[in-house]
Design a protein around this motif. Structure first.
Motif, short mmCIF file in Angstrom:
data_model
loop_
_atom_site.label_atom_id
_atom_site.label_comp_id
_atom_site.label_asym_id
_atom_site.label_seq_id
_atom_site.Cartn_x
_atom_site.Cartn_y
_atom_site.Cartn_z
N THR A 168 0.81 -1.22 0.00
CA THR A 168 0.00 0.00 0.00
C THR A 168 0.84 1.26 0.00
N ILE A 169 1.94 1.25 0.71
CA ILE A 169 2.76 2.46 0.85
C ILE A 169 3.50 2.79 -0.44
N TYR A 170 4.03 1.76 -1.09
CA TYR A 170 4.91 1.99 -2.24
C TYR A 170 4.21 1.80 -3.58
N GLY A 171 3.02 1.24 -3.56
CA GLY A 171 2.28 1.09 -4.81
C GLY A 171 2.82 0.03 -5.73
N ALA A 304 6.43 3.31 -8.54
CA ALA A 304 6.68 1.92 -8.88
C ALA A 304 7.14 1.78 -10.33
N THR A 305 8.04 0.84 -10.57
CA THR A 305 8.42 0.52 -11.95
C THR A 305 7.21 -0.09 -12.65
N GLU A 306 7.19 0.03 -13.98
CA GLU A 306 5.99 -0.35 -14.72
C GLU A 306 5.63 -1.82 -14.54
N ASP A 307 6.61 -2.69 -14.39
CA ASP A 307 6.32 -4.12 -14.28
C ASP A 307 5.81 -4.51 -12.89
N SER A 308 5.85 -3.57 -11.94
CA SER A 308 5.41 -3.88 -10.57
C SER A 308 4.27 -2.97 -10.10
N ARG A 309 3.67 -2.25 -11.00
CA ARG A 309 2.63 -1.30 -10.62
C ARG A 309 1.40 -1.98 -10.02
N SER A 310 0.92 -1.39 -8.95
CA SER A 310 -0.26 -1.91 -8.27
C SER A 310 -1.54 -1.39 -8.92
N LEU A 311 -2.56 -2.25 -8.96
CA LEU A 311 -3.89 -1.82 -9.38
C LEU A 311 -4.71 -1.30 -8.21
N MET A 312 -4.17 -1.43 -7.01
CA MET A 312 -4.90 -1.03 -5.81
C MET A 312 -4.41 0.29 -5.22
N ASN A 313 -3.13 0.56 -5.31
CA ASN A 313 -2.54 1.77 -4.72
C ASN A 313 -1.61 2.40 -5.75
N ALA A 350 -3.31 7.27 -4.73
CA ALA A 350 -4.73 7.03 -4.96
C ALA A 350 -4.99 5.54 -4.77
N SER A 351 -5.76 5.21 -3.76
CA SER A 351 -6.10 3.81 -3.51
C SER A 351 -7.42 3.49 -4.19
N THR A 352 -7.35 2.58 -5.15
CA THR A 352 -8.49 2.31 -6.03
C THR A 352 -9.05 0.91 -5.77
N TYR A 353 -9.39 0.64 -4.52
CA TYR A 353 -9.89 -0.67 -4.15
C TYR A 353 -11.20 -0.99 -4.87
N ASN A 354 -11.65 -2.22 -4.70
CA ASN A 354 -12.81 -2.71 -5.45
C ASN A 354 -14.02 -1.77 -5.39
N ALA A 355 -14.27 -1.18 -4.23
CA ALA A 355 -15.48 -0.38 -4.04
C ALA A 355 -15.38 1.02 -4.61
N VAL A 356 -14.18 1.46 -4.99
CA VAL A 356 -14.03 2.80 -5.58
C VAL A 356 -14.62 2.74 -6.99
N PRO A 357 -15.63 3.57 -7.28
CA PRO A 357 -16.28 3.49 -8.60
C PRO A 357 -15.40 4.00 -9.72
N LYS A 358 -15.65 3.50 -10.90
CA LYS A 358 -14.88 3.90 -12.08
C LYS A 358 -14.99 5.41 -12.32
N GLU A 359 -16.18 5.95 -12.02
CA GLU A 359 -16.39 7.39 -12.22
C GLU A 359 -15.42 8.22 -11.39
N ALA A 360 -15.11 7.74 -10.19
CA ALA A 360 -14.19 8.47 -9.31
C ALA A 360 -12.78 8.50 -9.91
N CYS A 361 -12.34 7.37 -10.48
CA CYS A 361 -11.00 7.29 -11.06
C CYS A 361 -10.89 8.12 -12.33
N GLU A 362 -11.94 8.12 -13.12
CA GLU A 362 -11.96 8.94 -14.33
C GLU A 362 -11.94 10.42 -13.98
#
Length: 375
Positions: A168-171, A304-313, A350-362
Motif C-alpha cells: 500500500t505504501i509503495y504502490g 513503482a516501476t511499470e512491471d510492478s505497478r499496483s492496481l490497488m494503490n 490514490a487507492s483504487t480498491y474494489n469499491a471505488v467506482p470507475k467514475e471516481a477514477c476517471e
C-alpha cells in the motif's frame, strides 16, 4: 438507484447524500449499495427487532450471516474443501506473530521476501519465534519493484515462504506468485478479491478486511487443512488456528457486525459478476490514472516501476513540495479525499480498491490532467 453523478460536485454542498471521492488507503471505500443495505437493516435485522450488533452470536439469525459469508468467499475465490475459512481479529498485524508462533518449528527457517513496510513488520515479529531469512528484498531501491533476484532451490527444508502481495505504501504488487517448494503464505490484506487467483498455490492466505472486504474488525484466514495439521500445539488457545477451525470461528464472540458487513460486500461482488468482472473493472480504473501519469510529460512520476505497478494503490510524485501541497488542497476542494502519500514515499497515493467506482477514477484522471495543464 441514483447515479454517482448525483453525489459528486466540484463544490461541497450541505447535503446528507453527498459522497466523497474516497481514495483512502484504509479503512477504505465500502460499496454504496452495501452501506444502504446496512442502513436499512441497522435497527431491525430480518424482523428480529434487533440490530445485527445486538444478536447473540449463538443465534440462528447470526449463524446464517456467519455461514453465508464463508459460503460466498468459498464461491467467489473457488476455495476447495481442503481449506478452512476462518474469521479472526487483530488485523494482519496479529498474523505476523500468529504465523511463526504456529508454524515456525525448531530447526526450521522461515523465509521472507521483502517488498515493503508490511513485509518488514512481518519479518520482525517472526524473529522472536525462530530462525528467519530474507530471501530477497527491494529495500535498496526504496521498494520501487517486486524482488525477482532469488532462487527457490535452497529453501526446500524451510518452514514456509512469506510474501506480501500488494504494498500500500509503495504502490507495488505481485503479478505472478512464486511456485514454492515449501508452504507459501501470503498477506493479501490490500488486494484480496481484486483478481482471480489460484488459491491452491498457497498454504495460508490472510487479509484484514478494511481494504476490499468491508470495514475494519475482522481478519479472513484461508488455510490448507494439511498445513494446519502441522501447527504447534503449545500455543495459547486464542492464538491457535485450530481453535478457530474446530469451532467455525465461534469459540468466543467474533466481530459480528464486521462479518455481517463482509457478507454484504461479498454479495455485492457476486452481483457485479464475480471476481472476474471486478478484475476487469479494476484494470480500467487504474488505467485512467496511470495514463494521466504517463501522458503528463514527466509532471507526474510513478514511484513503482511499470512491471510492478499496483492496481490497488497508485503512487506518484509532482515536481516539488509546493505543487504537491497545492494539488492536494485543490483536490480536497473537489472532494477527492485520501490522496496524500505515505511519509516514507511522499507525493500522492490514490487507492483504487474494489469499491471505488470507475467514475471516481476517471474524474481524478481528468483533474490531474487539468492541474498539470494549469501548472
Amino acid at each position: 438507484m441514483v447515479g454517482y453523478e448525483y453525489y459528486f460536485t466540484n463544490k461541497i454542498k450541505e447535503d446528507t447524500t453527498l459522497r466523497a471521492y474516497n481514495f483512502n488507503a484504509g479503512p477504505a471505500a465500502v460499496p454504496l449499495p452495501v452501506l444502504e443495505q446496512a442502513q436499512k437493516e441497522l435497527v431491525n435485522f430480518k424482523n428480529t427487532g434487533m440490530s445485527v450488533m445486538e444478536l447473540s452470536h449463538r443465534s440462528k439469525e447470526y449463524e446464517e450471516v456467519h455461514n453465508r459469508a464463508i459460503t460466498l468467499l468459498r464461491e467467489l475465490m473457488n476455495i476447495p474443501d481442503t481449506y478452512e475459512v476462518l474469521f479472526l481479529q487483530g488485523g494482519g498485524s496479529l498474523q505476523f506473530s500468529m504465523i511463526p508462533m504456529n508454524f515456525l518449528q525448531e530447526g526450521k527457517t522461515a523465509h521472507y521476501i521483502l517488498s515493503g513496510a508490511w513485509s518488514e513488520k512481518a519479518l520482525k515479529e517472526a524473529k522472536d519465534f525462530g530462525e528467519t531469512r530474507v530471501l530477497a528484498s527491494s529495500k535498496d531501491a526504496n521498494y520501487t519493484h517486486i524482488p525477482t533476484d532469488y532462487s527457490l532451490e535452497d529453501i526446500k527444508d524451510g518452514a514456509y515462504l512469506h510474501i506480501t502481495t500488494n504494498n500500500t505504501i509503495y504502490g507495488t504488487q505481485w503479478n505472478e506468485y512464486p511456485t514454492s517448494p515449501i508452504p507459501l503464505i501470503a498477506d493479501m490484506s490490500s488486494d484480496i478479491l481484486f483478481k482471480e487467483i489460484d488459491v491452491e498455490k498457497f498454504s495460508l492466505i490472510y487479509a484484514g478486511a478494511q481494504k476490499n472486504l468491508g470495514p475494519s474488525g475482522v481478519t479472513v484466514v484461508i488455510i490448507k487443512k494439511d498445513f494446519l495439521e502441522t501447527a504447534r500445539t503449545n500455543v495459547p488457545t486464542m492464538l491457535s488456528y485450530s481453535t478457530y477451525a474446530e469451532n467455525n470461528s465461534l469459540y468466543n464472540t467474533p466481530p459480528t457486525f464486521a462479518i455481517y458487513m463482509l457478507s454484504l460486500v461479498l454479495e455485492w461482488v457476486k452481483e457485479q459478476g464475480g471476481v472476474k468482472s471486478i478484475q476487469k473493472n479494476n484494470e480500467e480504473k487504474a488505467k485512467y490514472i496511470y495514463d494521466a501519469i504517463d501522458n503528463s510529460e514527466g509532471f507526474y512520476k510513478a514511484h513503482a516501476t511499470e512491471d510492478s505497478r499496483s492496481l490497488m494503490n497508485i503512487t506518484f510524485t509532482l515536481p516539488n513540495e509546493e505543487l504537491t501541497k497545492k494539488f492536494l488542497q485543490e483536490a480536497k476542494e473537489r472532494q477527492f479525499i485520501g490522496l496524500a502519500g505515505h511519509r516514507s514515499v511522499g507525493g500522492c497515493r490514490a487507492s483504487t480498491y474494489n469499491a471505488v467506482p470507475k467514475e471516481a477514477c476517471e474524474a481524478l484522471a481528468n483533474f490531474m490532467t487539468e492541474f498539470k495543464n494549469q501548472n
